[in-house]
Design a protein around this motif. Structure first.
Motif, mmCIF file in Angstrom:
data_model
loop_
_atom_site.group_PDB
_atom_site.id
_atom_site.type_symbol
_atom_site.label_atom_id
_atom_site.label_comp_id
_atom_site.label_asym_id
_atom_site.label_seq_id
_atom_site.Cartn_x
_atom_site.Cartn_y
_atom_site.Cartn_z
ATOM 1 N N ASN A 15 36.600 5.888 -69.924
ATOM 2 C CA ASN A 15 35.791 5.411 -68.803
ATOM 3 C C ASN A 15 34.509 4.742 -69.284
ATOM 4 O O ASN A 15 34.000 3.824 -68.628
ATOM 5 N N GLN A 19 32.929 0.656 -68.290
ATOM 6 C CA GLN A 19 31.664 0.429 -67.597
ATOM 7 C C GLN A 19 30.751 -0.560 -68.313
ATOM 8 O O GLN A 19 29.690 -0.904 -67.789
ATOM 9 N N ARG A 421 36.541 -8.262 -62.095
ATOM 10 C CA ARG A 421 36.654 -6.931 -62.685
ATOM 11 C C ARG A 421 36.158 -5.856 -61.716
ATOM 12 O O ARG A 421 35.396 -6.131 -60.779
ATOM 13 N N ASP A 422 36.589 -4.616 -61.951
ATOM 14 C CA ASP A 422 36.101 -3.486 -61.171
ATOM 15 C C ASP A 422 35.977 -2.275 -62.079
ATOM 16 O O ASP A 422 35.977 -2.410 -63.310
ATOM 17 N N GLU A 423 35.871 -1.090 -61.474
ATOM 18 C CA GLU A 423 35.644 0.120 -62.266
ATOM 19 C C GLU A 423 36.830 0.490 -63.143
ATOM 20 O O GLU A 423 36.706 1.297 -64.077
ATOM 21 N N LYS A 424 37.997 -0.092 -62.892
ATOM 22 C CA LYS A 424 39.176 0.198 -63.714
ATOM 23 C C LYS A 424 39.361 -0.789 -64.858
ATOM 24 O O LYS A 424 40.256 -0.635 -65.681
ATOM 25 N N SER A 479 43.669 -1.636 -67.004
ATOM 26 C CA SER A 479 42.397 -2.043 -67.603
ATOM 27 C C SER A 479 42.494 -3.439 -68.222
ATOM 28 O O SER A 479 41.511 -4.190 -68.222
#
Length: 549
Positions: A15, A19, A421-424, A479
């Motif tokens: 994770n 980020q 893009r996003d949190e994944k 991802s």
């Protein structure tokens, strides 16, 4: 081996990795590798993505009738001196063994004009468009954002040649239509905006942007007429005119005949706009005075100053009034008959909430954006300097009109990654993704997975770590931004599960689902948003979904 870890991607994606800033994420996931500030190497995943973007651009440019060429990255000094651009501080300059000067091209107006004037000789040869997709170089003082602002970059640059301005403007509009198709094909929402031509020059200019809070550019859109322009070309009026009572700043300039001092007054708390000042004075300002200090302009004006023959023009921003705190006027003697004043012009950068100068009705709304394309109508700036002429019907020679049209291809890859893009992790649209689908399974389902591969015509990504769990493989697929993960497992067999990662641009697939779900043995769970399909039909369903992704 079916599962063998991709050499350039990490064996485990945490994770924390997901980020980090986008330019670092692209490196961590194995798309590019930064060698030094502003210089990157392309790795296999990045190269596949880059070539997909190139393919979209090339297809649409070829459809437009443009000729693809490939010019040298080295350009000789003499060409750039001819157009007055050799002094550009962002040129990479070098000498050969004979001490002859060259530069690495950041753009190719000089070279393409030199090249094409050898082949364009008659009005019958026009209009003509030539384009290339090649590496360019710019000695950026502060490279940043990875692919967004580098010292070496891949660019599509096109150049058009015309008999007259009407034909040049027509091609400018046609090329903008081609750009609309290119960015629509890519599938990321975009806007086009009226723009400033900058150092390239020319009279018409249009930019293409992705709206995103991380962008360095600011766009304004009118709530009424919906006109969009960048801050350099956006005119605005305050909600109430002549209300500013604070300190006033002034920018001095000269008219093009150098016999009139132009005094441009504006609120000290606002940013002066050279472009709006030009509009206020119908372009009658000496361009060189843009970069000159006020002291230098006054010194030049007073060298041969004669109050009888020299004039003074004051331009008042619409926000000022007689009670504003003006600076002292620098000249002690002048004739009132030679003194002119223009009131109620807006000569500062727009701000959100002000009135649109185009329609004078709507309010301006601002948004940060990333520029990804730019088109210019150049006029005769380069063709005149390089004597690029053709023979007209009456056998007289005429200097050709030109246009140029750029897309930062490598920058576009970085911009797409940034805005989607996003949190994944990454989330590529299917048009540019290095792989359309991935195949995820554990070691117990390899036989079933091989059977799925026999039915799948799309090239799947399967380069996972052999020791990774099926969950880790799905996470890695997501991802990396691969649009669809096809999951093969004993629980659902002979059906397979499909997880959609990319964003839907439309819902046309729902119509196909209603018509074909029985024939294709296709079920959709709206709660989990997962698709289940018989393994023999996986290619059909994947292609239906990919059209909308």
């Amino acid at each position: 081996m079916l599962f063998r870890r991709f050499l350039f991607t990490p064996s485990k994606i945490t994770n924390d990795i997901l980020q980090i800033p986008t330019h670092e994420l692209l490196q961590q996931l194995g798309y590019v590798k930064q060698a030094s500030s502003g210089i990157l190497h392309w790795l296999p995943l990045g190269l596949k993505t880059l070539r997909n973007v190139e393919g979209i651009i090339r297809r649409r440019m070829n459809e437009s009738g443009a000729h693809e060429v490939s010019l040298s990255s080295l350009s000789q000094r003499s060409l750039w001196e001819t157009t007055g651009r050799w002094s550009n501080t962002e040129l990479f300059k070098l000498k050969d063994a004979k001490k002859k000067d060259y530069c690495l091209v950041p753009t190719c107006e000089e070279e393409i004009t030199w090249l094409m004037k050898h082949y364009l000789t008659s009005h019958k040869d026009l209009p003509t468009i030539a384009y290339q997709i090649t590496r360019k170089y710019r000695d950026e003082l502060r490279p940043r954002g990875g692919l967004l602002r580098g010292r070496e970059f891949l660019m599509k640059d096109a150049y058009s040649f015309h008999l007259n301005s009407d034909d040049a403007v027509s091609t400018f509009e046609n090329m903008n239509a081609t750009y609309d198709k290119i960015f629509s094909d890519i599938g990321v929402p975009f806007v086009s905006a009226v723009a400033d031509s900058g150092d390239i020059g020319g009279d018409l200019s249009k930019e293409y942007h992705f709206i995103h809070e991380s962008g360095e550019d600011t766009l304004y859109q009118c709530s009424s007429c919906k006109a969009v322009s960048n801050v350099e070309k956006c005119g605005s009026y305050p909600q109430e005119s002549n209300q500013y009572l604070g300190d006033v700043s002034v920018k001095y300039a000269l008219n093009q005949d150098n016999d009139t001092l132009v005094c441009l007054y504006y609120p000290a708390n606002r940013q002066f706009s050279w472009n709006l000042a030009l509009e206020a004075l119908d372009n009658d300002i000496e361009p060189k005075t843009k970069e000159m200090t006020n002291e230098a302009v006054l010194s030049k004006f007073t060298e041969d100053y004669d109050p009888i023959f020299n004039g003074i023009t004051r331009v008042m921003d619409v926000r000022l009034n007689s009670r504003s705190n003006f600076p002292d006027f620098p000249l002690k003697s002048y004739l009132k008959n030679n003194f002119a004043q223009l009131n109620d012009y807006s000569i500062v950068d727009a701000e959100e909430g002000e009135i649109c100068a185009s329609c004078e009705e709507g309010e301006l709304e601002s948004a940060k954006s990333i520029e990804v394309g730019h088109t210019f109508y150049l006029g005769k700036k380069y063709s005149q300097a390089m004597n690029a002429t053709v023979r007209q019907q009456d056998n007289s020679d005429v200097v050709m009109e030109m246009g140029c049209y750029g897309i930062g291809v490598s920058r576009l890859v970085g911009a797409i990654a940034q805005v989607t893009r996003d949190e994944k992790g990454l989330k590529w649209p299917s048009s540019v993704s290095p792989y359309k689908v991935s195949l995820c399974a554990n070691e117990k389902s390899l036989e079933q997975l091989e059977e799925v591969r026999t039915h799948l015509q799309l090239e799947p990504f399967t380069q996972f770590d052999a020791k990774a769990t099926i969950g880790a493989r799905i996470q890695q697929s997501h991802s990396l931004g691969i649009p669809i993960a096809i999951i093969v497992g004993p629980k659902s067999w002979p059906n397979v599960e499909m997880e959609v990662r990319a964003d839907f641009k439309s819902n046309n697939w729902e119509t196909d689902y209603k018509k074909l779900h029985t024939e294709l043995k296709w079920e959709y769970n709206p709660e989990s948003q997962k698709h289940f399909v018989h393994n023999t039909k996986v290619n059909d369903v994947a292609n239906i979904l990919l059209k909308d992704l």
